[in-house]
Design a protein around this motif. Structure first.
Motif, PDB file in Angstrom:
ATOM      1  N   THR A   1       0.842  -1.205   0.000  1.00  0.00           N
ATOM      2  CA  THR A   1       0.000   0.000   0.000  1.00  0.00           C
ATOM      3  C   THR A   1       0.872   1.249   0.000  1.00  0.00           C
ATOM      4  N   HIS A   2       1.878   1.287   0.860  1.00  0.00           N
ATOM      5  CA  HIS A   2       2.931   2.306   0.881  1.00  0.00           C
ATOM      6  C   HIS A   2       4.203   1.602   1.341  1.00  0.00           C
ATOM      7  N   LEU A   3       5.327   2.272   1.253  1.00  0.00           N
ATOM      8  CA  LEU A   3       6.543   1.674   1.804  1.00  0.00           C
ATOM      9  C   LEU A   3       6.424   1.461   3.302  1.00  0.00           C
ATOM     10  N   ASN A   4       5.663   2.311   3.983  1.00  0.00           N
ATOM     11  CA  ASN A   4       5.448   2.114   5.420  1.00  0.00           C
ATOM     12  C   ASN A   4       4.097   1.473   5.685  1.00  0.00           C
ATOM     13  N   GLY A   5       3.502   0.888   4.637  1.00  0.00           N
ATOM     14  CA  GLY A   5       2.190   0.265   4.773  1.00  0.00           C
ATOM     15  C   GLY A   5       2.261  -1.248   4.732  1.00  0.00           C
ATOM     16  N   SER A   6       1.218  -1.873   4.212  1.00  0.00           N
ATOM     17  CA  SER A   6       1.077  -3.327   4.235  1.00  0.00           C
ATOM     18  C   SER A   6       1.584  -3.962   2.949  1.00  0.00           C
TER      19      SER A   6
ATOM     20  N   TYR B   1       9.042  -1.329  -6.398  1.00  0.00           N
ATOM     21  CA  TYR B   1       8.046  -1.308  -5.321  1.00  0.00           C
ATOM     22  C   TYR B   1       6.809  -0.637  -5.896  1.00  0.00           C
ATOM     23  N   TRP B   2       5.748  -1.397  -6.027  1.00  0.00           N
ATOM     24  CA  TRP B   2       4.490  -0.854  -6.543  1.00  0.00           C
ATOM     25  C   TRP B   2       3.655  -0.350  -5.370  1.00  0.00           C
ATOM     26  N   MET B   3       3.338   0.939  -5.401  1.00  0.00           N
ATOM     27  CA  MET B   3       2.549   1.550  -4.344  1.00  0.00           C
ATOM     28  C   MET B   3       1.082   1.565  -4.775  1.00  0.00           C
ATOM     29  N   VAL B   4       0.293   0.705  -4.158  1.00  0.00           N
ATOM     30  CA  VAL B   4      -1.124   0.581  -4.498  1.00  0.00           C
ATOM     31  C   VAL B   4      -1.921   1.307  -3.418  1.00  0.00           C
ATOM     32  N   ASN B   5      -2.246   2.557  -3.685  1.00  0.00           N
ATOM     33  CA  ASN B   5      -3.000   3.365  -2.731  1.00  0.00           C
ATOM     34  C   ASN B   5      -3.818   4.392  -3.493  1.00  0.00           C
ATOM     35  N   SER B   6      -4.721   5.037  -2.797  1.00  0.00           N
ATOM     36  CA  SER B   6      -5.595   6.022  -3.438  1.00  0.00           C
ATOM     37  C   SER B   6      -4.946   7.401  -3.499  1.00  0.00           C
ATOM     38  N   THR B   7      -3.769   7.548  -2.871  1.00  0.00           N
ATOM     39  CA  THR B   7      -3.106   8.852  -2.811  1.00  0.00           C
ATOM     40  C   THR B   7      -2.272   9.103  -4.065  1.00  0.00           C
TER      41      THR B   7
ATOM     42  N   GLY C   1      -1.369   0.400 -10.460  1.00  0.00           N
ATOM     43  CA  GLY C   1      -1.916   0.678  -9.127  1.00  0.00           C
ATOM     44  C   GLY C   1      -3.243   1.403  -9.149  1.00  0.00           C
ATOM     45  N   ASN C   2      -3.448   2.245 -10.157  1.00  0.00           N
ATOM     46  CA  ASN C   2      -4.700   2.988 -10.261  1.00  0.00           C
ATOM     47  C   ASN C   2      -5.898   2.056 -10.370  1.00  0.00           C
ATOM     48  N   GLN C   3      -5.733   0.941 -11.090  1.00  0.00           N
ATOM     49  CA  GLN C   3      -6.838  -0.007 -11.257  1.00  0.00           C
ATOM     50  C   GLN C   3      -6.897  -1.028 -10.122  1.00  0.00           C
ATOM     51  N   LEU C   4      -5.767  -1.295  -9.462  1.00  0.00           N
ATOM     52  CA  LEU C   4      -5.731  -2.316  -8.415  1.00  0.00           C
ATOM     53  C   LEU C   4      -6.297  -1.817  -7.085  1.00  0.00           C
ATOM     54  N   VAL C   5      -6.182  -0.529  -6.826  1.00  0.00           N
ATOM     55  CA  VAL C   5      -6.573   0.000  -5.526  1.00  0.00           C
ATOM     56  C   VAL C   5      -8.081  -0.138  -5.299  1.00  0.00           C
ATOM     57  N   ASN C   6      -8.469  -0.397  -4.055  1.00  0.00           N
ATOM     58  CA  ASN C   6      -9.882  -0.343  -3.668  1.00  0.00           C
ATOM     59  C   ASN C   6      -9.982   0.291  -2.285  1.00  0.00           C
TER      60      ASN C   6
ATOM     61  N   LEU D   1      -6.603  -9.001  -2.709  1.00  0.00           N
ATOM     62  CA  LEU D   1      -5.886  -8.239  -3.724  1.00  0.00           C
ATOM     63  C   LEU D   1      -4.532  -8.873  -4.008  1.00  0.00           C
ATOM     64  N   GLY D   2      -3.875  -9.374  -2.966  1.00  0.00           N
ATOM     65  CA  GLY D   2      -2.588 -10.031  -3.165  1.00  0.00           C
ATOM     66  C   GLY D   2      -2.699 -11.212  -4.118  1.00  0.00           C
ATOM     67  N   GLN D   3      -3.732 -12.010  -3.980  1.00  0.00           N
ATOM     68  CA  GLN D   3      -3.941 -13.142  -4.879  1.00  0.00           C
ATOM     69  C   GLN D   3      -4.240 -12.669  -6.297  1.00  0.00           C
ATOM     70  N   THR D   4      -5.001 -11.590  -6.413  1.00  0.00           N
ATOM     71  CA  THR D   4      -5.282 -11.023  -7.739  1.00  0.00           C
ATOM     72  C   THR D   4      -3.996 -10.561  -8.411  1.00  0.00           C
ATOM     73  N   ILE D   5      -3.138  -9.895  -7.645  1.00  0.00           N
ATOM     74  CA  ILE D   5      -1.857  -9.413  -8.189  1.00  0.00           C
ATOM     75  C   ILE D   5      -0.993 -10.581  -8.652  1.00  0.00           C
ATOM     76  N   LEU D   6      -0.882 -11.618  -7.835  1.00  0.00           N
ATOM     77  CA  LEU D   6      -0.031 -12.756  -8.172  1.00  0.00           C
ATOM     78  C   LEU D   6      -0.491 -13.455  -9.446  1.00  0.00           C
TER      79      LEU D   6
END
Length: 551
Positions: free
Chosen positions: A93-98, A230-236, A376-381, A398-403
């Motif tokens: 989600t972020h480098l300091n996220g999940s 590092y893919w950052m998947v977030n709404s920001t 990331g724009n399409q993966l985020v929810n 989401l992790g399974q979807t990404i893999l």
């Protein structure tokens, strides 16, 4: 010493081949030609190589080309990345996220002794590759490279191309003459513009924003482990980022920014902080807004002028295909130009460049667009950043979807090595269905038009190291057999460069399914069979562009 100070001046009489653009494609073409003793001159409007770090992956096929040019080890040693650095790709989600997902050994950079290729991939900045290519090109006495030199115009009368160039340091103009001119001058190709060649497809898919920054402390500020992306998947700020060296140089790509956003208004430091979720000091090195396209040139050749690399195909840089596909163009065009110049190639040789390469470009471009459709724009929810059971479940799903959905972007050996030149006038096609083309899985095949399957000989050497600069006959027979002698005699009579390599053991038969395989100068299979044809000249005429009829 700067790159420009090493360059040779323009030859007073021009050169056989004029190359516009000293990026990886132009330099690769110069090496391919120079290695064959063909004189060429490269003109580049910039004052040196190494301005742009966009491409970071030199894939397994391109590294095989580096091996072909004798610089694979040199390139690895020049890499600013630490030796053994893993080419993992992390989604979070972020480098300091999940953490959401991780792909290990993405793009096949691990030196694991895989039989399917002679060289593993390398993760390094494009400017490092350009510098190594430049050094190799300048070692070849028939190659001249002129920086700060801009192409203005050219004429082609069918016998020679006369190019008008400007020395940007002195503003002096002069005319340089050659038999052929190749535009390897990128997406805004001046050569393509002067030829009035249009591009078809989907333009301006979406704007994006690159930031190059230095932040030595960043690597120690997160717990996601070592990775090249590092893919950052977030709404920001949905984005991807990674290190460029071991001294704290980083890149970040903010994907699909709003079409109404003025890049000049973007605060690059704040963008990086919002993407990572971390507050840290950084130095902004460069800002680079760009737009993704899916465009292909309507023609690759007009008379004695040809296009290569981004000058004839543009696509989103997701999958690491662009520069690598351009290096493939350089090799394909290089040996065919050599055949035309040295006299052993027919009219069909250069005509086959577009016939063979364009379908490959189309397929790879489609794959890049598919990869770009799921960033990331399409993966985020809305639930993945929640700090509760709902968020935990959303992140796991989401992790399974990404893999599953992003696997083809990072594990694409079938696409890289398993492509095939179809309906080519230079390929002696055979009866039976061609093997299916895949993306993630690679199934080696010696079906004509495919890359020669790689394997190691009994002495441990790569079979690719035994291929000559011309055609190579791999055979189970002794090189002095009557069949081989007839082919050698026919080649000598036609001036066709040919090497005959005896292969023993079962591996050749298992992989190639035949007793003989004729390999082209670009390491693709031209013909295979249990016995050599009785008319060896007809076979050679077919594969060198003198005949479109089956041999």
């Amino acid at each position: 010493m700067s790159s420009s100070s090493k360059a040779r001046p323009l030859p007073p009489d021009g050169a056989t081949v004029l190359i516009v653009g000293a990026g990886p494609v132009g330099l690769g073409l110069a090496i391919e030609l120079g290695s064959r003793g063909i004189d060429c001159v490269v003109v580049e409007q910039n004052d040196r190589v190494g301005y742009n770090p966009r491409a970071k992956l030199t894939n397994v096929r391109s590294m095989e080309l580096m091996r072909r040019w004798g610089i694979a080890d040199r390139l690895r040693n020049a890499s600013p990345m630490p030796k053994g650095y893993p080419s993992d790709v992390v989604f979070a989600t972020h480098l300091n996220g999940s953490l959401l997902a991780r792909f290990e050994n993405a793009f096949y950079t691990k030196c694991d002794g895989c039989e399917w290729y002679s060289e593993s991939a390398a993760w390094l900045p494009q400017y490092t590759l350009e510098q190594v290519l430049l050094e190799r090109a300048l070692e070849l006495p028939s190659v001249s490279i002129c920086f700060s030199t801009r192409l203005e115009s050219f004429t082609d009368d069918g016998r020679e191309v006369a190019a008008v160039v400007t020395d940007l340091a002195t503003s002096a103009r002069r005319t340089v003459r050659g038999r052929y001119l190749v535009g390897a001058d990128g997406g805004r190709s001046r050569v393509r513009e002067l030829l009035n060649i249009g591009m078809s497809g989907l333009g301006a898919i979406s704007p994006n924003f690159n930031v190059l920054f230095r932040a030595p402390a960043l690597a120690s500020m997160h717990d996601k482990g070592l990775a090249v992306q590092y893919w950052m998947v977030n709404s920001t700020v949905p984005s991807l980022m990674g290190p460029m060296d071991e001294d704290g140089l980083w890149y970040l790509i903010a994907t699909r920014i709003g079409k109404g956003v003025d890049p000049a208004t973007i605060d690059a430091k704040e963008l990086v902080r919002m993407a990572t979720g971390l507050d840290f000091d950084m130095e902004i090195i460069s800002r680079d807004p760009w737009v993704a396209h899916r465009l292909i040139a309507d023609r690759y050749r007009v008379g004695n002028v040809l296009l290569a690399g981004d000058a004839c195909h543009l696509h989103p840089p997701f999958g690491g295909f662009g520069m690598n596909m351009g290096l493939g163009d350089a090799v394909d065009l290089g040996w065919k130009l050599a055949g035309a110049i040295q006299g052993w190639g027919g009219e069909g040789l250069l005509d086959s460049y577009e016939t063979e390469r364009k379908p490959v470009h189309e397929r790879v471009m489609d794959e890049a667009v598919t990869n770009y459709s799921l960033v990331g724009n399409q993966l985020v929810n809305e639930n993945i950043e929640r700090d509760d059971a709902v968020g935990e479940t959303a992140r796991a799903e989401l992790g399974q979807t990404i893999l599953s959905s992003k696997l083809r972007e990072f594990r694409n050996l079938g696409l890289i090595l398993g492509y095939q030149y179809k309906n080519s006038p230079l390929i002696a096609e055979e009866a039976g269905e061609a093997p299916a083309e895949t993306v993630t899985e690679y199934y080696p095949s010696a079906y004509p038009g495919r890359l020669a399957p790689h394997f190691r000989l009994d002495d441990g050497s790569s079979v690719y190291d035994h291929f000559g600069p011309g055609y190579t006959l791999l055979t189970e027979q002794d090189g002095d057999s009557a069949d081989c002698a007839a082919l050698r005699e026919a080649a000598q009579g036609a001036g066709v460069p040919l090497s005959i390599v005896h292969v023993s053991g079962t591996r050749f038969r298992e992989l190639y399914g035949c007793g003989h395989a004729l390999v082209r100068p670009d390491q693709h299979i031209a013909w295979r069979g249990q016995t050599l044809p009785s008319d060896a000249s007809a076979l050679l005429d077919r594969v060198r562009g003198y005949s479109r009829q089956p041999a």
